[in-house]
Design a protein around this motif. Structure first.
Motif, PDB file in Angstrom:
ATOM      1  N   ALA A   7      34.707  12.705  45.389  1.00  0.00           N
ATOM      2  CA  ALA A   7      35.863  11.940  44.906  1.00  0.00           C
ATOM      3  C   ALA A   7      36.864  11.705  46.032  1.00  0.00           C
ATOM      4  O   ALA A   7      37.388  10.594  46.212  1.00  0.00           O
ATOM      5  CB  ALA A   7      36.531  12.670  43.747  1.00  0.00           C
ATOM      6  N   LEU A   8      37.116  12.762  46.813  1.00  0.00           N
ATOM      7  CA  LEU A   8      38.040  12.620  47.934  1.00  0.00           C
ATOM      8  C   LEU A   8      37.457  11.712  49.014  1.00  0.00           C
ATOM      9  O   LEU A   8      38.182  10.940  49.643  1.00  0.00           O
ATOM     10  CB  LEU A   8      38.381  13.991  48.513  1.00  0.00           C
ATOM     11  CG  LEU A   8      39.204  14.921  47.614  1.00  0.00           C
ATOM     12  CD1 LEU A   8      39.401  16.276  48.277  1.00  0.00           C
ATOM     13  CD2 LEU A   8      40.559  14.293  47.311  1.00  0.00           C
ATOM     14  N   LYS A   9      36.146  11.846  49.214  1.00  0.00           N
ATOM     15  CA  LYS A   9      35.486  11.024  50.243  1.00  0.00           C
ATOM     16  C   LYS A   9      35.615   9.536  49.909  1.00  0.00           C
ATOM     17  O   LYS A   9      36.039   8.720  50.737  1.00  0.00           O
ATOM     18  CB  LYS A   9      34.010  11.430  50.333  1.00  0.00           C
ATOM     19  CG  LYS A   9      33.165  10.520  51.215  1.00  0.00           C
ATOM     20  CD  LYS A   9      31.689  10.879  51.106  1.00  0.00           C
ATOM     21  CE  LYS A   9      30.811   9.821  51.792  1.00  0.00           C
ATOM     22  NZ  LYS A   9      29.382  10.122  51.627  1.00  0.00           N
ATOM     23  N   PHE A  26      43.048  12.982  37.440  1.00  0.00           N
ATOM     24  CA  PHE A  26      41.940  13.899  37.721  1.00  0.00           C
ATOM     25  C   PHE A  26      42.454  15.177  38.372  1.00  0.00           C
ATOM     26  O   PHE A  26      42.030  16.288  38.016  1.00  0.00           O
ATOM     27  CB  PHE A  26      40.914  13.207  38.629  1.00  0.00           C
ATOM     28  CG  PHE A  26      39.830  14.126  39.131  1.00  0.00           C
ATOM     29  CD1 PHE A  26      38.800  14.536  38.285  1.00  0.00           C
ATOM     30  CD2 PHE A  26      39.844  14.610  40.445  1.00  0.00           C
ATOM     31  CE1 PHE A  26      37.792  15.392  38.751  1.00  0.00           C
ATOM     32  CE2 PHE A  26      38.847  15.456  40.904  1.00  0.00           C
ATOM     33  CZ  PHE A  26      37.819  15.850  40.052  1.00  0.00           C
ATOM     34  N   PHE A  27      43.413  15.023  39.340  1.00  0.00           N
ATOM     35  CA  PHE A  27      43.961  16.201  40.007  1.00  0.00           C
ATOM     36  C   PHE A  27      44.682  17.107  39.003  1.00  0.00           C
ATOM     37  O   PHE A  27      44.622  18.341  39.091  1.00  0.00           O
ATOM     38  CB  PHE A  27      44.929  15.785  41.118  1.00  0.00           C
ATOM     39  CG  PHE A  27      44.249  15.165  42.312  1.00  0.00           C
ATOM     40  CD1 PHE A  27      42.942  15.492  42.647  1.00  0.00           C
ATOM     41  CD2 PHE A  27      44.921  14.256  43.127  1.00  0.00           C
ATOM     42  CE1 PHE A  27      42.313  14.924  43.759  1.00  0.00           C
ATOM     43  CE2 PHE A  27      44.314  13.690  44.231  1.00  0.00           C
ATOM     44  CZ  PHE A  27      42.997  14.014  44.544  1.00  0.00           C
ATOM     45  N   ASN A  44      44.427  22.205  35.812  1.00  0.00           N
ATOM     46  CA  ASN A  44      44.375  22.840  34.486  1.00  0.00           C
ATOM     47  C   ASN A  44      43.109  23.674  34.321  1.00  0.00           C
ATOM     48  O   ASN A  44      43.090  24.648  33.559  1.00  0.00           O
ATOM     49  CB  ASN A  44      44.430  21.779  33.381  1.00  0.00           C
ATOM     50  CG  ASN A  44      45.783  21.090  33.325  1.00  0.00           C
ATOM     51  OD1 ASN A  44      46.782  21.664  33.755  1.00  0.00           O
ATOM     52  ND2 ASN A  44      45.812  19.867  32.793  1.00  0.00           N
ATOM     53  N   ARG A  45      42.027  23.290  35.063  1.00  0.00           N
ATOM     54  CA  ARG A  45      40.768  24.028  34.987  1.00  0.00           C
ATOM     55  C   ARG A  45      40.732  25.208  35.950  1.00  0.00           C
ATOM     56  O   ARG A  45      39.710  25.859  36.114  1.00  0.00           O
ATOM     57  CB  ARG A  45      39.597  23.082  35.273  1.00  0.00           C
ATOM     58  CG  ARG A  45      39.283  22.135  34.108  1.00  0.00           C
ATOM     59  CD  ARG A  45      37.930  21.466  34.309  1.00  0.00           C
ATOM     60  NE  ARG A  45      37.960  20.495  35.373  1.00  0.00           N
ATOM     61  CZ  ARG A  45      38.146  19.184  35.185  1.00  0.00           C
ATOM     62  NH1 ARG A  45      38.334  18.724  33.956  1.00  0.00           N
ATOM     63  NH2 ARG A  45      38.142  18.359  36.204  1.00  0.00           N
ATOM     64  N   GLY A  46      41.863  25.394  36.657  1.00  0.00           N
ATOM     65  CA  GLY A  46      41.938  26.569  37.518  1.00  0.00           C
ATOM     66  C   GLY A  46      41.873  26.294  39.004  1.00  0.00           C
ATOM     67  O   GLY A  46      41.971  27.215  39.827  1.00  0.00           O
ATOM     68  N   CYS A  47      41.723  25.014  39.377  1.00  0.00           N
ATOM     69  CA  CYS A  47      41.692  24.684  40.810  1.00  0.00           C
ATOM     70  C   CYS A  47      43.079  24.903  41.403  1.00  0.00           C
ATOM     71  O   CYS A  47      44.092  24.527  40.815  1.00  0.00           O
ATOM     72  CB  CYS A  47      41.245  23.241  40.995  1.00  0.00           C
ATOM     73  SG  CYS A  47      41.198  22.709  42.719  1.00  0.00           S
ATOM     74  N   SER A  48      43.122  25.523  42.586  1.00  0.00           N
ATOM     75  CA  SER A  48      44.406  25.804  43.229  1.00  0.00           C
ATOM     76  C   SER A  48      45.021  24.516  43.763  1.00  0.00           C
ATOM     77  O   SER A  48      44.393  23.815  44.576  1.00  0.00           O
ATOM     78  CB  SER A  48      44.221  26.802  44.370  1.00  0.00           C
ATOM     79  OG  SER A  48      45.425  26.919  45.102  1.00  0.00           O
TER      80      SER A  48
END
Length: 735
Positions: A39-41, A77-78, A83-87
């Motif tokens: 996604a970032l790419k 998305f971010f 919310n799913r725990g990504c820092s």
């Protein structure tokens, strides 16, 4: 050449959109599969399309808006990832590994928005980091859109007072500092656009810059919405910093637009309290800046603010708003030597409008503004600039509309001096505006001094200032103008007969300078106004008999005699004859036989020497007969003389039917019901018999020329007269 460039731009834009959409597709697929790395790419590759330098700002905006829409989806998305725990901190670090700086910064701003929302770090720290990072883009167009994006994603996340992102005690200052820094950098980039490219494309660049100005102005709008910006902070920090940037950029387009933005986005109360600071920047602007429009906008806002509530007026007095505005306008006009006349007059007109709202009772302020305008116009002669004359008309009309009283305008010593600079056509228009104001408000001009001042003011309608202009004037327009003057003359009135006599003299002095074309319009209302005074004097003389009166009917009749004589130079003999007869009737009511006889004599002279048209003669002789019939002041000798003349004129008319009707009308001169000593049946009978002979002759002439017996109408009319006098007893013994 231009068509080729436009086609190329369309191709480049199309290619950019295609590349953006392809990468956006792959980015969406990666987002759907929760593949952050891809996604970032693909988002970085998508944003790389914004690195182009080939597109004009207008086309670049289309590409940017497509990217903006995709970035909003990426931001969502971010949020879900966090919310799913990504820092969010790791995510913030991760996006900084993008290969190119522009995509990196767009991604950084997007993640930064989520970072602030997460509240894992103070908003002011994240914003400070972002604002510093954005310095990496110095290309004007790319930098402006990047910072515009930063402003867009952060505007609801500022650490403002009352906001969920509020920080420590200086939280409002942190928000202000962020917006001011972004504004400063964006303005520098915007101004730099002007100096890129060849000189021949200057006009094109100015147009492109104008299209981008809202990107810069939005920062000031955000500043105006920050709750923590109170009056003290605005006075001490916000306004000085903004004005410093405006003055130092030394760019005409930027200075004009930003000054206008400052005036529009911040509260009127703030402007009023910081008036000196705001106005102090005006003389420092570039000479080519349209400062008159900026100041006019400021004064209009303040005028409306003053009109909104009487409670705010003391503040205007306290800060001495008029004095500050007056001084500032003087400095601006002095600093900009090449300012056109209409620009200076526009400023004075706006200041006058402001003054009439805030200080309606201070006529000295109004006169001071008019005096400053006269000083600026001195040595310029008559103005030919339509814009300038339009503004002067607005300047002169404002006091009339406000006070609804010409008396107030007449107290302004500089008012007539400003009018002198109008060209002759506009001077007439302004004079007409003054007269219409008097009519509309039913203003009574009651002293000779005021009448003198008023007629000097509207002299463009009273006399020919430019003889050449008179020939070009439309006849209908001229009549309308002079009818307005005639109505004005009727408005000049006072109960004091002595003062009214002075007004009569003043009006006469002015209308006699009007030339032959104006006299037929102005002399009649003057004459009837004077005759009103005659009747008032006669009434007073009856009530205060024995006392000496300053003005007498004889004096007025003498003035009228001289004035009506002026109509002979027009020539307008029919009008003059009517006025002589009106005066004769008025003299009759005053029992002034010699005066009435003199007026009749003048009427007869006019009839004999000046009136040659047969129809005019018929009308005139009937007027003479009708007036003479109502006269009772004449002695036997004078009456016989005038009656003999009238009957003689009647029998000399060109057409027989006209002779007949005039002669039988003369019969009424010998029979007056109200006066027993004026009933002469014999002479009545002579008139009717003569009319009958003329009718017979007319019938014989008709029979000879047309072979018919002719009309019997004349005989019927004569029969009616016989019956009338028979009933009265006038022909009883002469059947």
């Amino acid at each position: 050449m231009m068509a080729g460039v436009a086609e190329d731009e369309e191709k480049w834009l199309s290619a950019g959109i295609t590349g953006l959409q392809q990468n956006a597709f792959y980015m969406h697929r990666a987002l759907d599969s929760n593949n952050l790395k891809d996604a970032l790419k693909y988002s970085a590759q998508m944003l790389s399309e914004l690195r182009t330098s080939r597109l004009s700002p207008h086309k670049y905006y289309e590409l940017y808006m497509r990217a903006f829409d995709e970035l909003r989806k990426l931001e969502m998305f971010f949020k879900e990832e966090t919310n799913r725990g990504c820092s969010i901190v790791e995510l913030y670090e991760l996006v900084q590994h993008a290969g190119n700086i522009l995509p990196r910064l767009y991604l950084l701003c997007t993640v930064g928005s989520v970072y602030i929302r997460s509240k894992e770090a103070p908003a002011k720290d994240v914003l400070k980091d972002l604002i510093e990072m954005c310095r990496g883009i110095q290309h004007p167009v790319r930098g402006l859109f990047l910072r515009s994006y930063l402003s867009q994603v952060s505007r609801d996340k500022l650490p403002d007072i009352g906001s969920e992102y509020e920080g420590d005690a200086d939280t409002a200052m942190d928000a202000v500092e962020f917006v001011l820094q972004n504004f400063t950098e964006m303005n520098k980039l915007w101004v730099r656009m002007q100096h890129q490219g060849p000189a021949r494309d200057k006009e094109k660049r100015e147009k492109e810059r104008s299209e981008l100005r809202d990107l810069v102005g939005k920062n000031l709008h955000v500043l105006g919405q920050i709750e923590g910006v109170d009056l003290d902070m605005y006075r001490e920090t916000v306004l000085p910093r903004v004005l410093e940037q405006v003055v130092n950029c030394k760019d005409e387009i930027a200075q004009y637009y930003l000054m206008d933005c400052v005036i529009q986005v911040f509260p009127d109360e703030y402007h009023l309290q910081t008036l000196e600071t705001l106005l102090g920047a005006c003389p420092q602007l570039q000479p080519s800046v349209d400062i008159k429009t900026v100041l006019a906008g400021l004064m209009e806002r303040l005028s409306n603010y003053a009109a909104s509530s009487a409670e705010v007026l003391p503040t205007f007095f306290q800060v001495e708003a008029f004095a500050k505005l007056n001084i500032a306008i003087g400095k601006v006009i002095e600093a900009q030597d090449d300012m056109p006349i209409y620009g200076a007059v526009t400023l004075y007109a706006s200041l006058l409008t402001f003054t009439l709202h805030v200080h309606p009772d201070r006529l000295d302020y109004v006169d001071q503004i008019l005096g400053a305008c006269v000083k600026k116009l001195s040595g310029k002669g008559k103005l030919n600039d339509s814009k300038a004359t339009k503004q002067i008309v607005a300047l002169l009309s404002a006091p009339l509309e406000k006070y609804k009283d010409i008396d107030t305008a007449l107290k302004l010593s500089n008012y007539p001096h400003v009018m002198e600079y109008l060209d002759n056509g506009t001077n007439k228009e302004m004079s007409n505006v003054i007269i219409q104001s008097i009519m509309k408000n039913r203003t009574c001009i009651s002293t000779a001094e005021k009448v003198e001042a008023l007629f000097e003011l509207i002299k463009g309608l009273i006399k020919d200032i430019d003889e050449n202009l008179q020939d070009e004037l439309d006849e209908e327009d001229f009549k309308e103008e002079q009818n307005s003057v005639a109505r004005l003359i009727q408005m000049l009135y006072t109960d004091d007969t002595e003062e009214m006599m002075k007004i009569i003299h003043t009006v006469r002095k002015h209308i006699l300078t009007g030339g032959p074309k104006r006299l037929p319009f102005t002399v009649p209302p003057f004459a009837f106004s004077a005759l009103k005074l005659v009747r008032r004097l006669q009434s007073q003389n009856e009530n205060v008999s024995g006392e000496e009166v300053a003005a007498t009917p004889k004096d007025i009749f003498q003035i009228l005699m001289q004035t009506i004589e002026a109509l002979s130079s027009v020539p307008a003999p029919e009008l003059a004859l009517r006025l002589y007869l009106q005066c004769a009737e008025a003299a009759n009511d005053c029992d002034l036989e010699p005066v009435a006889y003199e007026f009749f004599t003048q009427a007869y002279i006019l009839y004999e020497e000046e009136i040659s048209d047969s129809k005019a003669q018929v009308t005139s002789i009937h007027l003479i007969i009708g007036t003479l019939q109502r006269m009772h002041a004449f002695g036997v000798e004078n009456r016989d003389t005038l009656t003999h003349k009238a009957t003689g004129y009647s029998s000399k008319l060109l057409k027989k039917p006209d002779q007949c009707r005039a002669v039988y009308a003369c019969s009424h001169l010998f029979w007056l019901d109200e006066h027993n000593d004026m009933k002469d049946g014999e002479r009545v009978m002579l008139c009717l018999k003569r009319a009958l002979r003329i009718a017979n002759a007319a019938q014989q002439m008709a029979n000879a020329t047309r072979g018919s017996s002719g009309s019997v109408v004349l005989f019927i009319e004569i029969l009616n007269k016989y019956l009338y006098f028979y009933e009265k007893g006038g022909v009883a013994d002469y059947r």
